[in-house]
Design a protein around this motif. Structure first.
Motif, mmCIF file in Angstrom:
data_model
loop_
_atom_site.group_PDB
_atom_site.id
_atom_site.type_symbol
_atom_site.label_atom_id
_atom_site.label_comp_id
_atom_site.label_asym_id
_atom_site.label_seq_id
_atom_site.Cartn_x
_atom_site.Cartn_y
_atom_site.Cartn_z
ATOM 1 N N THR A 177 0.863 -1.173 0.000
ATOM 2 C CA THR A 177 0.000 0.000 0.000
ATOM 3 C C THR A 177 0.902 1.226 0.000
ATOM 4 O O THR A 177 2.074 1.155 0.398
ATOM 5 C CB THR A 177 -0.967 0.018 1.197
ATOM 6 O OG1 THR A 177 -1.948 1.059 0.998
ATOM 7 C CG2 THR A 177 -0.246 0.268 2.516
ATOM 8 N N VAL A 178 0.368 2.341 -0.447
ATOM 9 C CA VAL A 178 1.150 3.578 -0.551
ATOM 10 C C VAL A 178 0.682 4.553 0.522
ATOM 11 O O VAL A 178 -0.500 4.886 0.588
ATOM 12 C CB VAL A 178 0.995 4.220 -1.945
ATOM 13 C CG1 VAL A 178 1.775 5.521 -2.018
ATOM 14 C CG2 VAL A 178 1.447 3.253 -3.029
ATOM 15 N N PHE A 179 1.622 4.997 1.345
ATOM 16 C CA PHE A 179 1.287 6.031 2.328
ATOM 17 C C PHE A 179 1.492 7.415 1.727
ATOM 18 O O PHE A 179 0.674 8.303 1.898
ATOM 19 C CB PHE A 179 2.140 5.867 3.589
ATOM 20 C CG PHE A 179 1.875 6.922 4.630
ATOM 21 C CD1 PHE A 179 0.598 7.113 5.130
ATOM 22 C CD2 PHE A 179 2.895 7.731 5.094
ATOM 23 C CE1 PHE A 179 0.341 8.101 6.075
ATOM 24 C CE2 PHE A 179 2.643 8.711 6.045
ATOM 25 C CZ PHE A 179 1.371 8.898 6.536
ATOM 26 N N ALA A 180 2.584 7.604 1.005
ATOM 27 C CA ALA A 180 2.851 8.897 0.369
ATOM 28 C C ALA A 180 3.756 8.682 -0.833
ATOM 29 O O ALA A 180 4.541 7.738 -0.866
ATOM 30 C CB ALA A 180 3.515 9.859 1.355
ATOM 31 N N VAL A 181 3.633 9.573 -1.820
ATOM 32 C CA VAL A 181 4.467 9.477 -3.012
ATOM 33 C C VAL A 181 5.355 10.709 -3.123
ATOM 34 O O VAL A 181 5.131 11.723 -2.472
ATOM 35 C CB VAL A 181 3.606 9.318 -4.284
ATOM 36 C CG1 VAL A 181 2.811 8.035 -4.236
ATOM 37 C CG2 VAL A 181 2.681 10.503 -4.479
ATOM 38 N N LYS A 182 6.368 10.607 -3.966
ATOM 39 C CA LYS A 182 7.365 11.662 -4.096
ATOM 40 C C LYS A 182 6.908 12.745 -5.075
ATOM 41 O O LYS A 182 6.537 12.471 -6.201
ATOM 42 C CB LYS A 182 8.682 11.034 -4.577
ATOM 43 C CG LYS A 182 9.789 12.014 -4.933
ATOM 44 C CD LYS A 182 10.332 12.736 -3.717
ATOM 45 C CE LYS A 182 10.947 11.807 -2.716
ATOM 46 N NZ LYS A 182 12.098 11.042 -3.242
ATOM 47 N N ASP A 183 6.910 13.979 -4.604
ATOM 48 C CA ASP A 183 6.773 15.145 -5.471
ATOM 49 C C ASP A 183 7.464 16.298 -4.765
ATOM 50 O O ASP A 183 6.883 16.968 -3.915
ATOM 51 C CB ASP A 183 5.301 15.482 -5.742
ATOM 52 C CG ASP A 183 5.140 16.508 -6.863
ATOM 53 O OD1 ASP A 183 5.942 17.468 -6.898
ATOM 54 O OD2 ASP A 183 4.229 16.361 -7.683
ATOM 55 N N ARG A 184 8.725 16.499 -5.112
ATOM 56 C CA ARG A 184 9.539 17.488 -4.407
ATOM 57 C C ARG A 184 9.038 18.917 -4.601
ATOM 58 O O ARG A 184 9.211 19.775 -3.755
ATOM 59 C CB ARG A 184 10.993 17.391 -4.879
ATOM 60 C CG ARG A 184 11.637 16.039 -4.601
ATOM 61 C CD ARG A 184 13.044 15.964 -5.212
ATOM 62 N NE ARG A 184 13.629 14.652 -5.044
ATOM 63 C CZ ARG A 184 13.460 13.644 -5.894
ATOM 64 N NH1 ARG A 184 12.695 13.813 -6.974
ATOM 65 N NH2 ARG A 184 14.039 12.490 -5.682
#
Length: 207
Positions: A177-184
């Motif tokens: 499952t994904v808690f958070a994804v990368k977007d700087r």
């Protein structure tokens, strides 16, 4: 061609199957029957059944973090894995602390595990984020393998880069499952680009 994103009615959600557009996946009866049989497999049924319960019980009331813990508990997943980006080390520490406090055994593996230089991937110095310095490549396959070795029940992605997440998902034995994804750029809120696509970001996204 499937174009569900362009459908304004979503009759599938309403159960109004007599109004379906021609290319709607609902029309593929034979394929849908095969798909439904997959949900009868024990592991798939457990994941689908419990995710539906979590959705209803936490709808607009619980955070994603709370829902992940609820889901893990309902599935009897006691050993959790966290695959995180080194740039989110503080967030990973907080996440693992909360998970442990709530009774889970937690294994966490950072993206830079192995300290493999980017030159291994034939990355030139000029192609590095910071030319002239040592840069370890991200090692999502390693993250997956080490969590597999730990025999985790459920793995949680925290801020892996685009593509690195793909490799982690490919090699993970446990469900993910994904808690958070990368977007700087957007403070790890990538959907913000969509909300800005008719305004500030229009020229960037519709070149």
């Amino acid at each position: 061609m499937y174009t569900c994103a362009m459908c304004s009615e979503h009759y599938c959600k309403k159960g109004e199957l007599e109004k379906l557009p021609v290319n709607c996946p609902c029309n593929e009866k034979e394929e849908q029957e095969k798909i439904k049989k997959l949900y009868s497999e024990a592991e798939n049924y457990k994941l689908a059944h419990n995710s539906a319960l979590v959705e209803a019980e936490g709808y607009c009331k619980k955070t994603r973090l709370e829902e992940i813990m609820d889901f893990a508990n309902k599935c009897n997943f006691k050993k959790l894995g966290v695959a995180f980006c080194v740039g989110l080390s503080n967030e990973a520490k907080a996440l693992c602390s909360i998970l442990k406090h709530n009774g889970f055994e937690v294994n966490s593996v950072v993206c830079k595990n192995g300290s493999i230089p980017k030159e291994f991937l034939n990355i030139k110095d000029s192609e590095k984020v910071r030319p002239g310095t040592y840069e370890a490549m991200c090692n999502p396959i390693g993250q997956a393998i080490f969590l597999n070795n730990a025999k985790t029940d459920l793995n949680i992605i925290l801020g892996l880069c685009v593509g690195h997440d793909s490799l982690f998902i490919k090699y993970s034995d446990a469900p993910i499952t994904v808690f958070a994804v990368k977007d700087r750029v957007l403070a790890h809120n990538p959907i913000g680009a969509l909300y800005l696509s008719d305004g500030y970001y229009k020229n960037k996204l519709y070149k």
